[in-house]
Design an enzyme around this catalytic site. Structure first.
Site, PDB file in Angstrom:
ATOM      1  N   GLU A 112       0.850  -1.194   0.000  1.00  0.00           N
ATOM      2  CA  GLU A 112       0.000   0.000   0.000  1.00  0.00           C
ATOM      3  C   GLU A 112       0.883   1.239   0.000  1.00  0.00           C
ATOM      4  O   GLU A 112       1.953   1.228   0.619  1.00  0.00           O
ATOM      5  CB  GLU A 112      -0.900   0.062   1.242  1.00  0.00           C
ATOM      6  CG  GLU A 112      -2.017  -0.951   1.261  1.00  0.00           C
ATOM      7  CD  GLU A 112      -1.646  -2.181   2.076  1.00  0.00           C
ATOM      8  OE1 GLU A 112      -0.614  -2.140   2.781  1.00  0.00           O
ATOM      9  OE2 GLU A 112      -2.385  -3.179   1.988  1.00  0.00           O
ATOM     10  N   TYR A 124       8.108   2.392  -7.132  1.00  0.00           N
ATOM     11  CA  TYR A 124       7.322   1.176  -7.362  1.00  0.00           C
ATOM     12  C   TYR A 124       6.989   1.003  -8.847  1.00  0.00           C
ATOM     13  O   TYR A 124       6.998  -0.120  -9.365  1.00  0.00           O
ATOM     14  CB  TYR A 124       6.036   1.200  -6.525  1.00  0.00           C
ATOM     15  CG  TYR A 124       6.269   1.270  -5.037  1.00  0.00           C
ATOM     16  CD1 TYR A 124       7.382   0.675  -4.452  1.00  0.00           C
ATOM     17  CD2 TYR A 124       5.386   1.944  -4.201  1.00  0.00           C
ATOM     18  CE1 TYR A 124       7.607   0.746  -3.086  1.00  0.00           C
ATOM     19  CE2 TYR A 124       5.596   2.011  -2.831  1.00  0.00           C
ATOM     20  CZ  TYR A 124       6.706   1.418  -2.283  1.00  0.00           C
ATOM     21  OH  TYR A 124       6.932   1.485  -0.926  1.00  0.00           O
TER      22      TYR A 124
HETATM   23  C1  LIG Z   1      10.746   5.600  -0.723  1.00  0.00           C
HETATM   24  C2  LIG Z   1      12.237   5.423  -0.409  1.00  0.00           C
HETATM   25  C3  LIG Z   1      12.458   4.054   0.232  1.00  0.00           C
HETATM   26  C4  LIG Z   1      13.036   5.510  -1.727  1.00  0.00           C
HETATM   27  O1  LIG Z   1      14.402   5.316  -1.426  1.00  0.00           O
HETATM   28  P1  LIG Z   1      15.561   6.149  -2.173  1.00  0.00           P
HETATM   29  O2  LIG Z   1      16.833   5.487  -1.815  1.00  0.00           O
HETATM   30  O3  LIG Z   1      15.433   7.597  -1.890  1.00  0.00           O
HETATM   31  O4  LIG Z   1      15.171   5.917  -3.700  1.00  0.00           O
HETATM   32  P2  LIG Z   1      16.173   5.584  -4.906  1.00  0.00           P
HETATM   33  O5  LIG Z   1      17.315   6.554  -4.895  1.00  0.00           O
HETATM   34  O6  LIG Z   1      16.500   4.143  -4.873  1.00  0.00           O
HETATM   35  O7  LIG Z   1      15.261   5.905  -6.169  1.00  0.00           O
HETATM   36  C5  LIG Z   1      14.411   4.908  -6.723  1.00  0.00           C
HETATM   37  C6  LIG Z   1      13.400   5.616  -7.597  1.00  0.00           C
HETATM   38  O8  LIG Z   1      12.547   6.413  -6.764  1.00  0.00           O
HETATM   39  C7  LIG Z   1      12.206   7.616  -7.462  1.00  0.00           C
HETATM   40  N1  LIG Z   1      12.742   8.762  -6.744  1.00  0.00           N
HETATM   41  C8  LIG Z   1      13.802   8.783  -5.889  1.00  0.00           C
HETATM   42  N2  LIG Z   1      13.967  10.025  -5.383  1.00  0.00           N
HETATM   43  C9  LIG Z   1      13.019  10.804  -5.959  1.00  0.00           C
HETATM   44  C10 LIG Z   1      12.663  12.173  -5.834  1.00  0.00           C
HETATM   45  N3  LIG Z   1      13.339  13.002  -5.018  1.00  0.00           N
HETATM   46  N4  LIG Z   1      11.604  12.621  -6.538  1.00  0.00           N
HETATM   47  C11 LIG Z   1      10.905  11.813  -7.341  1.00  0.00           C
HETATM   48  N5  LIG Z   1      11.174  10.487  -7.504  1.00  0.00           N
HETATM   49  C12 LIG Z   1      12.223   9.995  -6.818  1.00  0.00           C
HETATM   50  C13 LIG Z   1      12.832   7.521  -8.828  1.00  0.00           C
HETATM   51  O9  LIG Z   1      11.894   6.873  -9.691  1.00  0.00           O
HETATM   52  C14 LIG Z   1      14.004   6.604  -8.572  1.00  0.00           C
HETATM   53  O10 LIG Z   1      14.435   5.900  -9.701  1.00  0.00           O
HETATM   54  P3  LIG Z   1      15.624   6.548 -10.629  1.00  0.00           P
HETATM   55  O11 LIG Z   1      16.818   6.689  -9.735  1.00  0.00           O
HETATM   56  O12 LIG Z   1      15.828   5.522 -11.697  1.00  0.00           O
HETATM   57  O13 LIG Z   1      15.102   7.857 -11.115  1.00  0.00           O
HETATM   58  C15 LIG Z   1      12.759   6.552   0.533  1.00  0.00           C
HETATM   59  O14 LIG Z   1      12.475   7.796  -0.061  1.00  0.00           O
HETATM   60  C16 LIG Z   1      12.155   6.521   1.932  1.00  0.00           C
HETATM   61  O15 LIG Z   1      12.654   5.851   2.829  1.00  0.00           O
HETATM   62  N6  LIG Z   1      11.033   7.281   2.125  1.00  0.00           N
HETATM   63  C17 LIG Z   1      10.370   7.339   3.432  1.00  0.00           C
HETATM   64  C18 LIG Z   1       9.664   6.038   3.732  1.00  0.00           C
HETATM   65  C19 LIG Z   1       8.630   5.701   2.676  1.00  0.00           C
HETATM   66  O16 LIG Z   1       7.924   6.554   2.151  1.00  0.00           O
HETATM   67  N7  LIG Z   1       8.533   4.392   2.386  1.00  0.00           N
HETATM   68  C20 LIG Z   1       7.554   3.888   1.424  1.00  0.00           C
HETATM   69  C21 LIG Z   1       6.243   3.713   2.068  1.00  0.00           C
HETATM   70  S1  LIG Z   1       5.010   3.101   0.918  1.00  0.00           S
END
Ligand SMILES: CC(C)(COP(=O)(O)OP(=O)(O)OC[C@H]1O[C@@H](n2cnc3c(N)ncnc32)[C@H](O)[C@@H]1OP(=O)(O)O)[C@@H](O)C(=O)NCCC(=O)NCCS
Length: 171
Positions: A112, A124
């Protein structure tokens, strides 16, 4: 941030002694963070639960968990420490969860997500997750709906390279 290299990370199963550090990341990641008790319960009481931590230089920088029930996996939690975001570690973590779920027999994976969580939704989408329903008012802090998403396992497509150390761990 996109120019930053992906740190070398390793994965292992979450342990109860990890929970204080996990709780710090949890608190900076979610408006309604899980309690330490919730993690302990998952680690000790739920035989379907599979929780992992991601470490960089011996320090936990992310974690994720899921329930694996027969051919379906349900991601319950995934987070990266705020100072490590945007370096493809969330993608590494998601790939690790999906790979483990597949090896455990799952052919589909669900989760979710808040409509407002653009970063997570973008991530995702790269793994092939598609929306397939809404849980109205699912999130208690603001009454936001949850989008239910599903993907097939194993993951393929745009993030396959994240599973390969030569490309996904640029150091
Ligand atoms: C969601 C989360 C796990 C992503 O981790 P992350 O290490 O920042 O993400 P990544 O660097 O691996 O990026 C993966 C993809 O996410 C998207 N993304 C990452 N940062 C982004 C930003 N600032 N804006 C938009 N999209 C973004 C992109 O699609 C990216 O793919 P790309 O590198 O090919 O463009 C992290 O932001 C987090 O811990 N957020 C708080 C907790 C949360 O929301 N968990 C999910 C609950 S459903």
């Amino acid at each position: 941030m996109s120019a930053a290299a992906t740190p070398n990370v390793t994965f292992r199963m979450m342990r109860c002694e990890d929970i204080p550090r996990i709780s710090v990341i949890e608190a900076e990641s979610f408006p309604t963070p899980w309690s330490e008790h919730a993690f302990i319960s998952e680690l000790t009481q739920n035989r379907f639960a599979h929780y992992i931590v991601m470490e960089h230089e011996g320090r936990i920088v992310g974690y994720g968990g899921m329930w694996v029930l027969f051919d379906e996996a349900h991601v319950t939690n995934i987070a990266v420490a705020s100072d490590y975001r945007g370096r493809r570690l969330g993608a590494r973590l998601m790939m690790e969860l999906g790979t483990r779920a597949y090896r455990m027999g799952a052919s589909r994976i669900t989760l979710e997500v808040r409509p407002s969580n653009t970063v997570a939704r973008n991530m995702y989408a790269k793994f092939g997750f598609q929306p397939n329903g809404i849980r109205p008012g699912y999130y208690s802090d603001n009454g936001e709906d949850a989008i239910i998403m599903w993907a097939n396992l194993p993951f393929d497509g745009g993030l396959r390279e994240a599973d390969e150390p030569s490309a996904g761990q640029k150091g």
